[in-house]
Design an enzyme around this catalytic site. Structure first.
Site, PDB file in Angstrom:
ATOM      1  N   CYS A   8       0.862  -1.185   0.000  1.00  0.00           N
ATOM      2  CA  CYS A   8       0.000   0.000   0.000  1.00  0.00           C
ATOM      3  C   CYS A   8       0.895   1.231   0.000  1.00  0.00           C
ATOM      4  CB  CYS A   8      -0.992  -0.023   1.163  1.00  0.00           C
ATOM      5  SG  CYS A   8      -0.245  -0.023   2.807  1.00  0.00           S
ATOM      6  N   ARG A  14      -3.445  -0.651   5.332  1.00  0.00           N
ATOM      7  CA  ARG A  14      -4.037  -1.730   4.539  1.00  0.00           C
ATOM      8  C   ARG A  14      -3.129  -2.949   4.371  1.00  0.00           C
ATOM      9  NH1 ARG A  14      -5.215   2.206  -0.354  1.00  0.00           N
ATOM     10  NH2 ARG A  14      -3.312   3.041   0.593  1.00  0.00           N
ATOM     11  N   ASP A 122      -8.151   3.978   0.841  1.00  0.00           N
ATOM     12  CA  ASP A 122      -7.183   4.392   1.862  1.00  0.00           C
ATOM     13  C   ASP A 122      -7.961   4.871   3.093  1.00  0.00           C
ATOM     14  OD1 ASP A 122      -5.333   5.659   3.424  1.00  0.00           O
ATOM     15  OD2 ASP A 122      -4.438   6.830   1.793  1.00  0.00           O
TER      16      ASP A 122
HETATM   17  P1  4NP Z   1      -1.845   2.776   4.045  1.00  0.00           P
HETATM   18  O1  4NP Z   1      -2.505   4.125   4.603  1.00  0.00           O
HETATM   19  O2  4NP Z   1      -1.272   3.124   2.690  1.00  0.00           O
HETATM   20  O3  4NP Z   1      -3.001   1.837   3.943  1.00  0.00           O
HETATM   21  O4  4NP Z   1      -0.807   2.362   5.046  1.00  0.00           O
HETATM   22  C1  4NP Z   1      -1.783   5.316   4.676  1.00  0.00           C
HETATM   23  C2  4NP Z   1      -0.949   5.547   5.740  1.00  0.00           C
HETATM   24  C3  4NP Z   1      -0.261   6.736   5.826  1.00  0.00           C
HETATM   25  C4  4NP Z   1      -0.420   7.697   4.843  1.00  0.00           C
HETATM   26  C5  4NP Z   1      -1.253   7.451   3.773  1.00  0.00           C
HETATM   27  C6  4NP Z   1      -1.939   6.256   3.680  1.00  0.00           C
HETATM   28  N1  4NP Z   1       0.258   8.932   4.948  1.00  0.00           N
HETATM   29  O5  4NP Z   1       0.066   9.795   4.083  1.00  0.00           O
HETATM   30  O6  4NP Z   1       1.039   9.139   5.895  1.00  0.00           O
END
Ligand code: 4NP
Length: 149
Positions: A8, A14, A122
């Site tokens: 991800c 995720r 997300d």
């Molecule tokens: P992930 O969610 O991609 O599912 O781990 C996110 C976690 C952090 C960020 C964006 C999406 N961020 O911008 O810090």
């Protein structure tokens, strides 16, 4: 041994859930599962506490995981690379060196809804697609993936 990498953006929401769920379904099989993020914001960090919490509701412990960034060597170390959304998918393909690398990359929800190219939303910023929804989507996808092996 088949090696599967879940990817991800941050590797804290995720893909740690996808890793934990698929590991729980394949622990007796010759399947190795890991996860990574295309971004570098959370390297070394624990999964988001909301991911830890929803996994715990389903008796899955993901607190052993630490975020890491996807890198080109992952194309050598894994057989299948599942992107959680189309943005992750494009970012992974951008790093691919050749067609063999590219052939390893798939959108995870295409396992449930073939050729529809749907995203696991997300959940980081909140909103209507919460962690419970993400969990159910990943549970469905991982059930199908686990049954292949
Ligand atoms: P992930 O969610 O991609 O599912 O781990 C996110 C976690 C952090 C960020 C964006 C999406 N961020 O911008 O810090």
């Amino acid at each position: 041994m088949i090696r599967i990498l879940m990817v991800c953006l941050g590797n804290i929401c995720r893909s740690p859930l996808a890793e934990g769920i698929l590991k729980s379904k394949t622990f007796l099989k010759k399947v190795e599962v890991d996860s990574a993020g295309t971004g570098d914001y959370h390297i070394g960090g624990l999964p988001d506490k909301r991911s830890i919490s929803i996994a715990k509701e389903y008796n899955i412990d993901i607190t052993d995981q630490r975020a890491r960034q996807f890198s080109v060597v992952d194309f050598d170390n894994f057989d299948i690379i599942y992107a959680m959304d189309t943005s992750n998918y494009k970012n992974i393909l951008r790093i691919a060196r050749n067609t063999d690398d590219k052939k390893k990359v798939r959108l995870i929800l295409n396992e449930v809804f073939p050729d529809e190219n749907l995203d696991v939303p997300d959940p980081y910023a909140g909103g209507k697609h919460g962690f419970a929804t993400v969990y159910i989507m990943l549970e469905q996808a991982c059930e199908i993936i686990a049954n292949k092996f």
